[in-house]
Design an enzyme around this catalytic site. Structure first.
Site, PDB file in Angstrom:
ATOM      1  CG  ASP A   1     -12.713 -11.371 -22.006  1.00  0.00           C
ATOM      2  OD1 ASP A   1     -11.868 -12.279 -21.904  1.00  0.00           O
ATOM      3  OD2 ASP A   1     -12.433 -10.167 -21.896  1.00  0.00           O
TER       4      ASP A   1
ATOM      5  CB  CYS B   1       5.410  -4.004   0.486  1.00  0.00           C
ATOM      6  SG  CYS B   1       6.230  -2.410   0.221  1.00  0.00           S
ATOM      7  CE1 TYR B   2       0.668   1.072   5.469  1.00  0.00           C
ATOM      8  CE2 TYR B   2      -0.866  -0.771   5.403  1.00  0.00           C
ATOM      9  CZ  TYR B   2      -0.507   0.475   5.892  1.00  0.00           C
ATOM     10  OH  TYR B   2      -1.314   1.117   6.803  1.00  0.00           O
TER      11      TYR B   2
ATOM     12  CD  GLU C   1       3.366  -8.539  -5.191  1.00  0.00           C
ATOM     13  OE1 GLU C   1       3.058  -7.362  -4.932  1.00  0.00           O
ATOM     14  OE2 GLU C   1       4.077  -9.236  -4.439  1.00  0.00           O
TER      15      GLU C   1
ATOM     16  N   GLY D   1       0.838  -1.189   0.000  1.00  0.00           N
ATOM     17  CA  GLY D   1       0.000   0.000   0.000  1.00  0.00           C
ATOM     18  C   GLY D   1       0.873   1.239   0.000  1.00  0.00           C
TER      19      GLY D   1
ATOM     20  CE  LYS E   1      -8.351 -10.999 -22.237  1.00  0.00           C
ATOM     21  NZ  LYS E   1      -9.601 -10.851 -23.028  1.00  0.00           N
TER      22      LYS E   1
ATOM     23  CG  HIS F   1       6.198  -5.684  -4.117  1.00  0.00           C
ATOM     24  ND1 HIS F   1       4.870  -5.557  -3.765  1.00  0.00           N
ATOM     25  CD2 HIS F   1       6.811  -4.539  -3.707  1.00  0.00           C
ATOM     26  CE1 HIS F   1       4.679  -4.382  -3.181  1.00  0.00           C
ATOM     27  NE2 HIS F   1       5.832  -3.741  -3.138  1.00  0.00           N
TER      28      HIS F   1
END
Length: 508
Positions: free
Chosen positions: A227, A82-83, A171, A55, A366, A169
């Site tokens: 989609d 992180c945050y 991710e 954040g 996606k 991070h």
């Protein structure tokens, strides 16, 4: 819940979607919820683990996002990122201060391979850091399990309480073994069994659709993109014969695309209705140059067409949409920036007489939608189709739109796609743009004053960011030669070498 679940609690992190996606790549269901989710709701969800996102705030500032301290007493494993790491420490009476040396970008970190979080990894790891604060005092029971040159607590753990945190991070792609770190948390710490698969998703959604819809009829706006096509296939499997697909041919599609879409659904157990509305859309768009206005007009016309078609059909109770998670993010939901509006996101006008909305893909990324399409037996060409915006070529023709300009763009775009595919060039998205720039040229013995076509090809893993594809000059040269020779009113071809950010994938 039938699946084991990792709960991602969001404290304003820009990468919350990536966290959820990485967890799902580990065959574990992930759900994103706000960081202030009531504790009783968390208990009811019974997650096997919780991840705190990053954040933009400083945790010690007044008004900074907080969590309920009771979370740490539930016995549920928690990973703070992180945050999220700083919030965990701050809440548990650790100390967080502004860092003497801030860390941004790729940072080398030394980890403890003996920790469950770093099992199977070397001690030296490349990570992405982005922080101005850092933990300088650990709460009771915590130890440091990683450090960088300037951050002594790059990762921490309280093994007994199954509480972990990382300042970097995991991710993002820049953290080389980030997915493995998340996998270690999910499996080694949380005890996941990997029970989330696309086959399981199909079974769950089919059941949910049948329970919601019953024997009622559903109307779907089928654009021909991945989609809406996957949505149609899933709905026809769940409720055969009850789905009415309205394919609005607005005259803004790529070359031959309308006929290809119709052919792809010829043998599905659904009702396919093709509405030829090119003149209607072009008349509404005449003289319009602002891209956001184009999007709004096209969205409004889609809704209007749905209304008209719905009135022609009896007992249509539900409207289906191929909304996926990135659509929601880019339309400004969940406190994210409103980058672009999407015609299939947002409340329906009250005048639309439907009992409800069916959006079975709303929680999927996606790449998951494509996997689902393959599972449902859709043609390869349709499932792997190039991403295409809802407003179609309207936002790839810069400036005002005319039928002539659309024909120019269709031909140029088809040539570019043909040549990249013939060369087996690997790019995640590629297309042509007809700019509103005209320039002087020489063709034959005469002077020309014609349009400039821009080519764009990008590489990305998530479409949240991208880099331009370094297409070989030989291919670009062939494409350019074909376009100026085969497409009327084009005398110049340029190539877009801008990433996202600062640009977006589309030009408008």
């Amino acid at each position: 819940m039938s699946n084991q679940t990792i709960l991602v609690l969001d404290f304003g992190g820009q990468y919350k979607e990536l966290i959820a996606r990485r967890v799902r790549e580990c065959n574990v269901l992930s759900l994103i919820k706000p960081g202030n989710l009531p504790i009783e709701e968390i208990k009811a969800m019974a997650p096997i683990g919780i991840i705190f996102t990053g954040g933009p705030n400083s945790v010690y500032e007044e008004g900074a996002p907080r969590c309920n301290p009771e979370l740490f007493s539930l016995g549920i494993p928690i990973l703070g990122i992180c945050y999220g790491l700083q919030l965990m420490c701050y809440t548990l009476q650790g100390e967080v201060r502004p860092a003497e040396l801030r860390e941004y970008g790729t940072i080398e970190v030394t980890v403890d391979p003996a920790s469950a979080l770093f099992s199977g990894l070397d001690a030296a790891q490349t990570t992405l850091m982005s922080h101005t604060d850092q933990v300088v005092g650990l709460p009771e029971g915590f130890v440091s399990i990683a450090h960088s040159q300037n951050c002594p607590n790059a990762a921490i753990a309280n093994v007994a309480r199954k509480l972990y945190g990382v300042q970097f991070h995991p991710e993002v792609e820049h953290t080389k073994n980030g997915t493995q770190i998340l996998r270690n948390f999910v499996y080694n710490v949380c005890g996941a069994t990997g029970d989330y698969t696309m086959d399981d998703f199909i079974e769950t959604q089919v059941k949910a659709i049948r329970e919601k819809v019953g024997n009622d009829r559903i109307l779907l706006g089928l654009s021909g993109g991945v989609d809406s096509s996957v949505c149609a296939a899933l709905l026809s499997k769940a409720v055969p014969g009850q789905l009415f697909c309205v394919f609005v041919d607005h005259g803004l599609m790529r070359k031959n695309e309308g006929d290809e879409v119709e052919a792809a659904f010829a043998n599905r157990d659904l009702h396919f209705i093709r509405v030829n509305a090119e003149e209607r859309f072009l008349s509404k768009l005449a003289g319009v140059t602002d891209p956001e206005t184009k999007r709004k007009i096209i969205g409004a016309e889609f809704i209007a067409v749905f209304e008209e078609e719905a009135r022609k059909l009896s007992n249509i109770k539900y409207l289906a949409q191929g909304t996926i998670y990135p659509d929601v993010i880019e339309s400004g939901a969940n406190n994210s920036a409103n980058i672009k509006s999407h015609h299939n996101v947002g409340g329906l006008p009250e005048r639309m007489d439907f009992r409800g909305i069916v959006e079975p893909l709303r929680g999927l990324f996606k790449d998951e939608v494509r996997v689902l399409g393959h599972r449902l037996g859709l043609p390869e060409a349709l499932v792997e189709r190039q991403p295409f915006p809802g407003p179609g070529l309207a936002i790839r023709v810069i400036g005002d739109i005319t039928k002539e300009k659309l024909e120019i763009l269709r031909d140029a775009d088809a040539i570019f796609r043909q040549e990249l595919e013939a060369a087996h060039y690997d790019a995640h998205q590629y297309f042509a743009v007809l700019t509103n720039v005209r320039s002087v040229g020489v063709m034959g013995d005469g002077r020309t004053y014609d349009y400039t076509v821009a080519l764009r090809a990008i590489r990305t893993s998530d479409f949240m960011t991208c880099t331009f594809a370094e297409v070989p000059y030989e291919i670009l040269g062939k494409v350019s030669s074909r376009i100026v020779n085969e497409v009327p009113h084009v005398n110049r071809v340029v190539y877009d070498i801008t990433g996202k950010p600062p640009a977006t994938v589309e030009w408008e």
